[in-house]
Design an enzyme around this catalytic site. Sequence first.
Site, PDB file in Angstrom:
ATOM      1  CG  HIS A 166       6.105  17.057  16.183  1.00  0.00           C
ATOM      2  ND1 HIS A 166       5.690  18.366  16.104  1.00  0.00           N
ATOM      3  CD2 HIS A 166       6.768  16.802  15.022  1.00  0.00           C
ATOM      4  CE1 HIS A 166       6.069  18.880  14.941  1.00  0.00           C
ATOM      5  NE2 HIS A 166       6.729  17.955  14.275  1.00  0.00           N
ATOM      6  CB  SER A 287       6.613   5.624  46.598  1.00  0.00           C
ATOM      7  OG  SER A 287       5.403   5.833  47.300  1.00  0.00           O
ATOM      8  CE  LYS A 293       5.683   6.171  41.504  1.00  0.00           C
ATOM      9  NZ  LYS A 293       5.065   7.494  41.519  1.00  0.00           N
ATOM     10  CD  GLU A 300      10.679  13.606  39.540  1.00  0.00           C
ATOM     11  OE1 GLU A 300       9.479  13.852  39.456  1.00  0.00           O
ATOM     12  OE2 GLU A 300      11.147  12.825  40.389  1.00  0.00           O
TER      13      GLU A 300
END
Length: 467
Positions: A166, A287, A293, A300
């Site tokens: 979980h 970024s 970043k 992704e």
Amino acid sequence: MADGSSETKSSNQMWGGRFASGPDAIMEEINASIGFDKKLYAQDIRGSIAHATMLAHQGIISAEDKDKIVHGLDTILSEIDSGAFEFSRRLEDIHMNIEARLAALIGPAAGRLHTARSRNDQVALDFRLWVKEELQKTEKALTGLIAAFLDRAEEHAETVMPGFTHLQTAQPVTFGHHCMAYVEMFGRDRARVRHAIEHMDESPIGAAALAGTGFPIDRHMTAKALGFREPTRNSIDTVSDRDFALEFLSIAAIAATHLSRLAEEIVIWSTPQFGFIRLSDAFSTGSSIMPQKKNPDAAELVRAKTGRVNGSLVALLTVMKGLPLAYSKDMQEDKEQVFDAAESLELAIAAMTGMIRDVTIRADRMKAAAGSGYSTATDLADWLVREAGLPFRDAHHVTGRVVALAEQKGCDLAELPLAELQAINSAITDKVYGVLTVEASVASRTSFGGTAPSEVRKQIAWWRARN
Ligand code: ARG
């Protein structure tokens, strides 16, 4: 691509005998597949050479015509390879583009190539050859990914991390064990690939339009020449069947799903909050506005490619589901789905292999997280069963009270004084502290397939012998 729009509207030179005029422009557009099936040119030429050779061997065409055909096809192969070939949409597909060029190159002998075959068995052959080669590439790519995981698992057989259910801390595991879970998943994908290759290893050529042919062809000869185990056994099924494409897409969808779960873990683990891994510069991006970043874009995109692959599977299943036997033109829609899924899968496996090889494992962060969340509570319960003879349900209850106490005091289980533990259950002795560390916890899980480093090393050896 030359779209043929400037050519005069005349009936098709391959099948136009009974047609007085050529197709409407829209008909030509919806009918043509050359825009995508040109990808099959090498398979088409290989199939035609095997077919012509067999026809000559069987005395169906002359050796002289066969030689002209083979020579012409070789020329066309190098024309397409070099980019000199002009594809025409008016000629619909790769089969007719090549045959028309053959006629221009060698004259009337070209017209004998299509004896005892149809575009129905021809396209079934070309596409099967293509999918078979793609499956072989996929097998290799998966082997590379598995090898990357085996290396990381070996390196981190002892590295502790939290195991999750979980996505909540469950029990400590080793990072090597977690890597080996992916080895199992991609190992199953590879086994499915191997099985599919075996399944589809039958040659369609010679089924002709659907009923076979009266010419004395030798389908075993063409099967052998094209590297198939044997010819297909039913000509109707042969030109109707696209199971091999559906199998490829199902395998691709399952593998893409595995890759997507891994991608998701990479995304989560590379956040500053988790900080379990640091992606290499080679597989992340920055970024344009936030200088701090480092984004896991490759992971992704691997996660997103799954959508395309699953879409292709559903698309082709839907194309096939209502088709009566045998061939229908609907089946022309099979190729783009397979080509797109194959490209996505190849890229996703390659990107993932690179990421796994490059990623920095932050063992300190993993270890710190492994002990949090009372992850060794089960070890305490197991100790009560083993050493104090409690039934597991009672041990579970006692442990629950110990966890509640630790939570109330804001400390770890191992930091609770013995007297307070004994107040909850008098059978507890100071030996219990030996099982409350994460290292002790993972080392104790020596059941077959368990997380103990000794067990993980056995599983690595098992896979190394098979990779
Ligand atoms: N371009 C067609 C396809 O991809 C080739 C087979 C055409 N056969 C036919 N009978 N029209 O399916």
